[in-house]
Design an enzyme around this catalytic site. Sequence first.
Site, PDB file in Angstrom:
ATOM      1  N   GLY A 167      81.983  30.842 -37.476  1.00 27.41           N
ATOM      2  CA  GLY A 167      81.472  32.201 -37.626  1.00 27.41           C
ATOM      3  C   GLY A 167      82.583  33.123 -38.090  1.00 27.41           C
ATOM      4  N   ARG A 195      85.774  45.505 -30.292  1.00 30.28           N
ATOM      5  CA  ARG A 195      86.756  44.463 -29.962  1.00 30.28           C
ATOM      6  C   ARG A 195      88.034  45.002 -29.302  1.00 30.28           C
ATOM      7  NH1 ARG A 195      88.996  41.498 -32.992  1.00 30.28           N
ATOM      8  NH2 ARG A 195      88.886  39.639 -31.712  1.00 30.28           N
ATOM      9  N   CYS A 228      83.432  59.133 -25.367  1.00 37.38           N
ATOM     10  CA  CYS A 228      84.035  59.656 -24.149  1.00 37.38           C
ATOM     11  C   CYS A 228      84.429  58.548 -23.185  1.00 37.38           C
ATOM     12  CB  CYS A 228      83.085  60.643 -23.497  1.00 37.38           C
ATOM     13  SG  CYS A 228      82.778  62.013 -24.618  1.00 37.38           S
TER      14      CYS A 228
HETATM   15  C1  LIG Z   1      80.051  31.977 -31.088  1.00 40.88           C
HETATM   16  C2  LIG Z   1      79.711  30.571 -31.352  1.00 40.88           C
HETATM   17  C3  LIG Z   1      80.163  29.955 -32.520  1.00 40.88           C
HETATM   18  C4  LIG Z   1      81.039  30.642 -33.527  1.00 40.88           C
HETATM   19  O1  LIG Z   1      82.308  30.904 -33.048  1.00 40.88           O
HETATM   20  P1  LIG Z   1      83.431  31.501 -34.044  1.00 40.88           P
HETATM   21  O2  LIG Z   1      84.596  31.673 -33.186  1.00 40.88           O
HETATM   22  O3  LIG Z   1      82.903  32.781 -34.564  1.00 40.88           O
HETATM   23  O4  LIG Z   1      83.623  30.496 -35.123  1.00 40.88           O
HETATM   24  C5  LIG Z   1      79.789  28.646 -32.739  1.00 40.88           C
HETATM   25  N1  LIG Z   1      79.016  27.979 -31.868  1.00 40.88           N
HETATM   26  C6  LIG Z   1      78.558  28.553 -30.733  1.00 40.88           C
HETATM   27  C7  LIG Z   1      77.698  27.767 -29.819  1.00 40.88           C
HETATM   28  C8  LIG Z   1      78.887  29.862 -30.441  1.00 40.88           C
HETATM   29  O5  LIG Z   1      78.440  30.410 -29.314  1.00 40.88           O
END
Ligand SMILES: *Cc1c(COP(=O)(O)O)cnc(C)c1O
Length: 422
Positions: free
Chosen positions: A283, A320, A350
Amino acid sequence: MEREEVKAFNPYLEYVGEDLHLEGVSLEKLAREFGTPLYVYSASYIRDKIRAYKEAFPDALVCYAVKANFNPHVVAVASSEGAGADIVSGGELLCALKGGIPPERIVYAGVGKTIDEIKLAVEKEILMFNVESREELYVLNKVAGDLGKKARVAIRVNPDVDPKTHPYIATGMKKSKFGVDFETAKEEYKIADSLENLEVVGIHCHIGSQILDVSPYKEAVEKVVSLYKELREEGFNVRFIDIGGGLGIKYRPEDKEPSPKDLADQVLPILKDVEAKVILEPGRSIVGNAGVLLTEVQFVKDKGIKRFFIVDAGMNDLVRPAIYDAYHHIVPVKLNGSSYTVADVVGPICETGDFLAKDRRLREVSRGDILAVLSAGAYGMAMASHYNVRVRPAEVLVEKGNYKLIRKREGYEDLLRPFEGL
Ligand SMILES: *Cc1c(COP(=O)(O)O)cnc(C)c1O
């Protein structure tokens, strides 16, 4: 200094003269045209990353983790490169489908899937459910039976390895809520196998996120492969090994970002005599450095011992820093030669936790200047909220000198719509 720095985050990010451009589009121009806060993503960067994964893992299915950035236009870029999707909710399933990802390339994890979510995914006949508990097996079996379908399942195992990342995003350790214990996983496989509306097809693990040192993957995949071999020997028809996502990205100028090839070098030797199809779920590493968040300086406030650049992006737009104490590099979209100072970059919310940077060496700014917050493509807009009754940002996608608005900025009517009866 910024001139050389930005390219190391994203090769499509560069100063043309004084103006910061992403894929040939001036970010100052986008900020003026669409307003701020504004997320801007580079499509070519996303394409390059998916291609890099496919090159490093030629036989694998790359399932883009939609939770990093669920905008269906972003998903569509991944989809057009042949990616599948990793989803964790019914909403993400709809975004994946809207982005053009076929159900047979969708895998679904999550510890708390609801009946409605399970129903939707069974109806769409997704590739597999990554099941996280025994109870979920029974519920999935029931829902699939009621719909007259069979659901394909992998069991998410918890290999108990330390990914050496922020504790909030370490997911593969024994004490975490995710997956089932590695030692007892076989019990769950036996149960899954005995349930008539389930078909056992795979093993899943996901050890965490923002993993910069890829060595923990080796240990995790070794464990998963040993389980795979045992299961095969016992007659289970497991044919997918899903090793999750989690590859880290560069947030600081000094960070060294691992590549998909670095990951492949760790794990492919372990997987080479295994017949299973490998699934990856990246991701952050696909979209993180594809995106920047543009924000306008509202006020510069000098409190003697501290200076504050108060900007129009707050923790509701990019959370974040507030929740992970995360570092995001910040650069001006116009290099006007101003001198450096040290300041906190803070939002309008705030909360004292509402900051984007602390004690940061930055160029002097004044009211109306635009700053670019780098590495904001993943877990940025996806985590945005309405806190302090603020509208969420707009999003723009750029590609080869062209740009399009892929999410309209919300208006007050959107904020008030849910309240009926007044
Ligand atoms: C969040 C998640 C990902 C992606 O993680 P990244 O660090 O963004 O690559 C992949 N698989 C599962 C099951 C997740 O919960």
